[in-house]
Design a protein around this motif. Structure first.
Motif, PDB file in Angstrom:
ATOM      1  N   GLU A  40       0.829  -1.208   0.000  1.00  0.00           N
ATOM      2  CA  GLU A  40       0.000   0.000   0.000  1.00  0.00           C
ATOM      3  C   GLU A  40       0.861   1.256   0.000  1.00  0.00           C
ATOM      4  OE1 GLU A  40      -4.222   0.302   1.960  1.00  0.00           O
ATOM      5  OE2 GLU A  40      -2.667   0.683   3.466  1.00  0.00           O
ATOM      6  N   ARG A  41       1.892   1.254   0.843  1.00  0.00           N
ATOM      7  CA  ARG A  41       2.791   2.411   0.913  1.00  0.00           C
ATOM      8  C   ARG A  41       3.578   2.560  -0.387  1.00  0.00           C
ATOM      9  NH1 ARG A  41       7.974   2.587   2.296  1.00  0.00           N
ATOM     10  NH2 ARG A  41       7.945   0.502   3.239  1.00  0.00           N
ATOM     11  N   PHE A  42       4.018   1.449  -0.951  1.00  0.00           N
ATOM     12  CA  PHE A  42       4.783   1.498  -2.203  1.00  0.00           C
ATOM     13  C   PHE A  42       3.933   2.086  -3.326  1.00  0.00           C
ATOM     14  CE2 PHE A  42       6.338  -0.314  -6.185  1.00  0.00           C
ATOM     15  CZ  PHE A  42       7.697  -0.053  -6.101  1.00  0.00           C
ATOM     16  N   VAL A  43       2.690   1.637  -3.430  1.00  0.00           N
ATOM     17  CA  VAL A  43       1.783   2.165  -4.459  1.00  0.00           C
ATOM     18  C   VAL A  43       1.618   3.670  -4.294  1.00  0.00           C
ATOM     19  CG1 VAL A  43      -0.633   2.170  -5.224  1.00  0.00           C
ATOM     20  CG2 VAL A  43       0.569  -0.005  -4.863  1.00  0.00           C
ATOM     21  N   ALA A  44       1.494   4.124  -3.040  1.00  0.00           N
ATOM     22  CA  ALA A  44       1.321   5.562  -2.784  1.00  0.00           C
ATOM     23  C   ALA A  44       2.547   6.357  -3.231  1.00  0.00           C
ATOM     24  CB  ALA A  44       1.044   5.795  -1.305  1.00  0.00           C
ATOM     25  N   THR A  45       3.758   5.785  -3.064  1.00  0.00           N
ATOM     26  CA  THR A  45       4.965   6.514  -3.479  1.00  0.00           C
ATOM     27  C   THR A  45       5.013   6.707  -4.990  1.00  0.00           C
ATOM     28  OG1 THR A  45       6.346   4.525  -3.727  1.00  0.00           O
ATOM     29  CG2 THR A  45       6.260   5.556  -1.542  1.00  0.00           C
ATOM     30  N   LEU A  46       4.276   5.871  -5.734  1.00  0.00           N
ATOM     31  CA  LEU A  46       4.232   6.002  -7.193  1.00  0.00           C
ATOM     32  C   LEU A  46       3.106   6.940  -7.636  1.00  0.00           C
ATOM     33  CD1 LEU A  46       4.774   2.267  -8.271  1.00  0.00           C
ATOM     34  CD2 LEU A  46       6.496   4.070  -8.023  1.00  0.00           C
TER      35      LEU A  46
END
Length: 396
Positions: free
Chosen positions: A340-346
């Protein structure tokens, strides 16, 4: 030396497809021409999406093919409606083509594979046969039989990270019922894949990045499966680590071609676990259904669904999820939260509501998803549409 902790391995077969070559490190037009020389293709039909019509990439490809180029079918629509497969097959027969070149993303590539399948079955037959459920467990990708010589060869020039170019199956949809079916045959597999990162620049950055999350979904669902395989574990883990570096690099520097080619190679690795018999699960099953039901690109479905599917499964595969987190240097964080956090960074959407999926549609999506083969592979058994609905509500 200690023995690495792994998931239990079921007896099975590690298969290989009819893929002959993966070409990278040279301009796509040069590589395509060389491939046509190798296989002596004389009449080539290019399969592409509507937005490719008149593009520089398509013009470059047609010019490079020269007299071999007999036409283009730029009607490969998202989620591969069955009617466009029949149209493409009719055109291929009319032009007497002997080779298909697919230029585009996952839907374009699946369209090329399905067109080859329909031509093999007989284009005069009802194309609706492609919507009939198929027992994929009976499809052996390692045994294409003598029919393979009679199939149209397919060369793929991918522009996204769907990895459809490395498989022997395709999704075909019925726009009326908004249901997708998976069709498969060993001889559907493309013979050559040509990776040129320059072509990925034509794809809007969010779509390219989301397709990379889809590749991560391929890897993660196999890594957290209860029954795995060392071949799958090795390729999936390396793919995940490559994507965890390369996707943010492309996000920061969209013109970074080295990062883009690393994404392409990682996408290739992400899908190979399927050859070892390790299946994807509920994230893919729900994604296939959500995509056609709500008109959502498959990369975006992974962005919003994978974290919730991981959380729903964690009671039965916590050990596997912890191994993945450790490999990602994310101690103290659960895998669903990491994704979830990784997707947000993109800069990509993380919830179904952000994709304008009405909450009232969730029960219908859940019910349809029960027909997808991936639902049978969930680490935590999906007993009913109610379980699928629970995951969707977690993601909404």
């Amino acid at each position: 030396m200690t023995t690495p902790e792994t998931s239990s391995v079921a007896a099975g077969i590690c298969r290989h497809t009819l893929l002959e070559r993966v070409v990278h490190g040279q301009p796509f037009d040069k590589a395509v021409v060389e491939e046509m020389h190798v296989c002596n293709a004389q009449r080539v039909l290019v399969i592409a999406a509507p937005q490719a019509r008149g593009s520089v990439a398509l013009q470059t490809l047609s010019a490079a093919l020269g007299q071999r180029y007999v036409g283009e079918f730029c009607e490969a629509l998202p989620h591969v409606p069955v009617r466009c497969i029949r149209q493409g097959a009719l055109l291929a027969r009319e032009l007497n083509v002997d080779h298909l070149v697919a230029l585009g993303g996952g839907s374009v590539i699946d369209a090329a594979k399905a067109i080859a399948l329909l031509l093999h079955k007989s284009v005069d037959a009802d194309a609706a046969m492609l919507l009939e459920p198929q027992d994929l467990s009976q499809v052996d990708s390692s045994d294409p039989d003598q029919e393979a010589a009679d199939w149209l060869r397919i060369t793929v020039v991918p522009q996204t990270l769907s990895a459809a170019e490395f498989t022997w199956f395709a999704g075909v949809s019925d726009p009326d019922t908004r249901v997708k079916n998976i069709v498969a045959h060993a001889a559907m597999a493309p013979r050559t894949v040509i990776l040129d990162p320059v072509l990925t620049m034509d794809v809007p950055l969010p779509i390219f990045l989301a397709s990379g999350v889809k590749a991560m979904d391929h890897a993660i669902e196999r890594l957290v499966a209860l029954r795995s395989h060392p071949v799958s574990d090795a390729t999936s883990l390396h793919a995940l680590q490559m994507l965890a570096w390369a996707l943010p690099a492309v996000h920061r520097r969209p013109g970074d071609l080295e990062a883009r080619v690393q994404c392409q190679l990682a996408s290739w690795l992400s899908i190979t676990g399927g050859n070892a018999g390790v299946k994807t699960g509920a994230s893919h099953a729900l994604g296939h259904t959500l995509g056609i039901h709500a008109g959502v690109a498959h990369g975006l479905t992974s962005c919003v669904l994978l974290p919730s599917v991981l959380r729903w499964n964690v009671t039965v595969n916590q050990r596997q999820q912890r191994r993945v987190i450790a490999a990602l240097d994310g101690p103290g964080e659960d895998l669903g939260s990491w994704v979830e956090r990784f997707v947000a960074t993109l800069g990509l959407p993380a919830r179904l509501r952000e994709l304008n999926v009405p909450e009232v549609d969730l029960p219908s999506i859940a019910q349809k998803s029960m027909h997808d083969p991936g639902m049978r592979n969930s680490p935590r058994p999906v007993q009913s549409a109610g379980d699928a609905l629970e995951m969707l509500r977690m993601a909404w």
